[in-house]
Design a protein around this motif. Structure first.
Motif, mmCIF file in Angstrom:
data_model
loop_
_atom_site.group_PDB
_atom_site.id
_atom_site.type_symbol
_atom_site.label_atom_id
_atom_site.label_comp_id
_atom_site.label_asym_id
_atom_site.label_seq_id
_atom_site.Cartn_x
_atom_site.Cartn_y
_atom_site.Cartn_z
ATOM 1 N N LYS A 130 0.832 -1.208 0.000
ATOM 2 C CA LYS A 130 0.000 0.000 0.000
ATOM 3 C C LYS A 130 0.862 1.252 0.000
ATOM 4 O O LYS A 130 0.548 2.229 -0.689
ATOM 5 N N LYS A 131 1.950 1.246 0.761
ATOM 6 C CA LYS A 131 2.853 2.402 0.790
ATOM 7 C C LYS A 131 3.488 2.625 -0.577
ATOM 8 O O LYS A 131 3.599 3.758 -1.048
ATOM 9 N N ILE A 132 3.910 1.545 -1.208
ATOM 10 C CA ILE A 132 4.517 1.647 -2.541
ATOM 11 C C ILE A 132 3.485 2.164 -3.544
ATOM 12 O O ILE A 132 3.779 3.065 -4.346
ATOM 13 N N MET A 133 2.276 1.629 -3.485
ATOM 14 C CA MET A 133 1.203 2.052 -4.388
ATOM 15 C C MET A 133 0.901 3.532 -4.172
ATOM 16 O O MET A 133 0.793 4.302 -5.148
ATOM 17 N N ARG A 134 0.806 3.975 -2.927
ATOM 18 C CA ARG A 134 0.505 5.378 -2.632
ATOM 19 C C ARG A 134 1.621 6.290 -3.144
ATOM 20 O O ARG A 134 1.365 7.349 -3.695
ATOM 21 N N ARG A 135 2.866 5.849 -2.999
ATOM 22 C CA ARG A 135 3.995 6.634 -3.495
ATOM 23 C C ARG A 135 3.889 6.820 -5.011
ATOM 24 O O ARG A 135 4.083 7.913 -5.538
ATOM 25 N N GLU A 136 3.548 5.758 -5.725
ATOM 26 C CA GLU A 136 3.414 5.833 -7.185
ATOM 27 C C GLU A 136 2.214 6.697 -7.586
ATOM 28 O O GLU A 136 2.289 7.439 -8.567
ATOM 29 N N GLU A 137 1.116 6.596 -6.846
ATOM 30 C CA GLU A 137 -0.042 7.459 -7.113
ATOM 31 C C GLU A 137 0.348 8.928 -6.934
ATOM 32 O O GLU A 137 -0.019 9.780 -7.751
ATOM 33 N N ASN A 138 1.086 9.211 -5.870
ATOM 34 C CA ASN A 138 1.497 10.589 -5.593
ATOM 35 C C ASN A 138 2.417 11.136 -6.682
ATOM 36 O O ASN A 138 2.364 12.326 -7.002
ATOM 37 N N LYS A 139 3.244 10.280 -7.263
ATOM 38 C CA LYS A 139 4.093 10.719 -8.374
ATOM 39 C C LYS A 139 3.225 11.230 -9.524
ATOM 40 O O LYS A 139 3.532 12.254 -10.139
ATOM 41 N N TYR A 140 2.149 10.507 -9.824
ATOM 42 C CA TYR A 140 1.256 10.936 -10.892
ATOM 43 C C TYR A 140 0.557 12.247 -10.525
ATOM 44 O O TYR A 140 0.473 13.165 -11.346
ATOM 45 N N LEU A 141 0.069 12.356 -9.304
ATOM 46 C CA LEU A 141 -0.616 13.577 -8.889
ATOM 47 C C LEU A 141 0.340 14.779 -8.935
ATOM 48 O O LEU A 141 -0.063 15.879 -9.334
ATOM 49 N N ASN A 142 1.578 14.562 -8.567
ATOM 50 C CA ASN A 142 2.576 15.635 -8.679
ATOM 51 C C ASN A 142 2.819 16.002 -10.137
ATOM 52 O O ASN A 142 2.957 17.175 -10.478
ATOM 53 N N TYR A 143 2.904 14.997 -11.002
ATOM 54 C CA TYR A 143 3.060 15.224 -12.438
ATOM 55 C C TYR A 143 1.888 16.065 -12.956
ATOM 56 O O TYR A 143 2.087 17.018 -13.710
ATOM 57 N N LEU A 144 0.686 15.701 -12.537
ATOM 58 C CA LEU A 144 -0.497 16.453 -12.958
ATOM 59 C C LEU A 144 -0.404 17.917 -12.551
ATOM 60 O O LEU A 144 -0.694 18.811 -13.345
ATOM 61 N N SER A 145 -0.017 18.146 -11.321
ATOM 62 C CA SER A 145 0.006 19.520 -10.824
ATOM 63 C C SER A 145 1.099 20.344 -11.489
ATOM 64 O O SER A 145 0.960 21.559 -11.612
ATOM 65 N N LYS A 146 2.160 19.714 -11.974
ATOM 66 C CA LYS A 146 3.277 20.444 -12.587
ATOM 67 C C LYS A 146 3.188 20.522 -14.104
ATOM 68 O O LYS A 146 3.581 21.517 -14.701
ATOM 69 N N LYS A 147 2.715 19.470 -14.741
ATOM 70 C CA LYS A 147 2.805 19.366 -16.197
ATOM 71 C C LYS A 147 1.481 19.548 -16.936
ATOM 72 O O LYS A 147 1.476 19.677 -18.149
ATOM 73 N N CYS A 148 0.374 19.503 -16.218
ATOM 74 C CA CYS A 148 -0.914 19.468 -16.907
ATOM 75 C C CYS A 148 -1.798 20.630 -16.479
ATOM 76 O O CYS A 148 -1.521 21.326 -15.513
ATOM 77 N N SER A 149 -2.890 20.770 -17.189
ATOM 78 C CA SER A 149 -3.802 21.878 -16.915
ATOM 79 C C SER A 149 -4.353 21.795 -15.491
ATOM 80 O O SER A 149 -4.424 20.732 -14.893
ATOM 81 N N THR A 150 -4.751 22.926 -14.992
ATOM 82 C CA THR A 150 -5.314 23.008 -13.647
ATOM 83 C C THR A 150 -6.652 22.299 -13.630
ATOM 84 O O THR A 150 -7.459 22.426 -14.531
ATOM 85 N N TRP A 151 -6.890 21.582 -12.534
ATOM 86 C CA TRP A 151 -8.154 20.874 -12.402
ATOM 87 C C TRP A 151 -9.284 21.849 -12.156
ATOM 88 O O TRP A 151 -9.135 22.856 -11.497
ATOM 89 N N ASN A 152 -10.435 21.487 -12.665
ATOM 90 C CA ASN A 152 -11.651 22.209 -12.348
ATOM 91 C C ASN A 152 -12.079 21.721 -10.957
ATOM 92 O O ASN A 152 -12.251 20.534 -10.735
ATOM 93 N N ASN A 153 -12.266 22.628 -10.036
ATOM 94 C CA ASN A 153 -12.581 22.243 -8.655
ATOM 95 C C ASN A 153 -14.074 22.126 -8.389
ATOM 96 O O ASN A 153 -14.510 22.227 -7.252
ATOM 97 N N SER A 154 -14.860 21.916 -9.422
ATOM 98 C CA SER A 154 -16.296 21.739 -9.223
ATOM 99 C C SER A 154 -16.549 20.511 -8.376
ATOM 100 O O SER A 154 -15.802 19.542 -8.412
ATOM 101 N N VAL A 155 -17.645 20.547 -7.641
ATOM 102 C CA VAL A 155 -18.011 19.393 -6.808
ATOM 103 C C VAL A 155 -19.237 18.745 -7.437
ATOM 104 O O VAL A 155 -20.210 19.414 -7.780
ATOM 105 N N TYR A 156 -19.150 17.446 -7.599
ATOM 106 C CA TYR A 156 -20.258 16.687 -8.168
ATOM 107 C C TYR A 156 -20.781 15.718 -7.128
ATOM 108 O O TYR A 156 -20.063 15.280 -6.258
ATOM 109 N N HIS A 157 -22.060 15.401 -7.251
ATOM 110 C CA HIS A 157 -22.680 14.427 -6.349
ATOM 111 C C HIS A 157 -23.298 13.330 -7.203
ATOM 112 O O HIS A 157 -23.903 13.610 -8.220
ATOM 113 N N TYR A 158 -23.150 12.101 -6.769
ATOM 114 C CA TYR A 158 -23.599 10.961 -7.576
ATOM 115 C C TYR A 158 -24.719 10.256 -6.917
ATOM 116 O O TYR A 158 -24.728 9.501 -6.141
#
Length: 158
Positions: A130-158
């Protein structure tokens, strides 16, 4: 060999498509997957389903009678190709984002890469995994925040 990444997004409800369209940068996800997958071709079907559909699949395939945010099925049959089906419950992701106090868009993107990591061969059955998986997930989230467009912060309900 040319690396090819095919990501297919399917929705059981129209409102799921609207949410994902505003939360996920498919091109960025594709570039990141291409960056880390080596020379393998990648074919992933991301399926956004209702809670009832997810619970039924969880019962049928895992013998668990509850909702889960993600079910991943690795369909790869050789080392040259990564193939899989990923089923995602946006209702459960919404609950998780509240429980973990994170933006729902961040949680959606975490789950998308989580499914890919399972197809790539990562597991999350033990504390160490789980720690290894979380570390890899965080790498992607960091990539998103640095390399990709800003997320739309809208809140949706399902």
């Amino acid at each position: 060999m040319i690396k090819k990444v095919n990501l297919e997004f399917n929705y059981s409800k129209a409102k799921f498509k609207r949410c994902i369209k505003s939360s996920v940068d498919k091109e960025c996800l594709s570039r990141y997957i291409k960056k880390i997958c080596g020379k393998r071709r990648v074919f992933i079907s991301y399926n956004f389903v209702s809670s009832s559909e997810q619970i039924k699949m969880n019962i049928d395939f895992k013998e668990h009678n509850y909702n889960t945010d993600i079910l991943t099925f690795n369909l790869s049959n050789d080392d040259c190709e990564l193939t899989g089906d990923v089923y995602i419950s946006l209702k459960q992701i919404e609950k998780n984002s509240k429980e973990y106090k994170v933006n729902i868009n961040e949680e959606i993107n975490r789950v998308l890469i989580h499914g890919f990591l399972h197809i790539l061969g990562y597991n999350d059955g033990s504390v160490i995994e789980k720690k290894i998986m979380r570390r890899e997930e965080n790498k992607y989230l960091n990539y998103l925040s640095k390399k990709c467009s800003t997320w739309n912060n809208s809140v949706y309900h399902y």
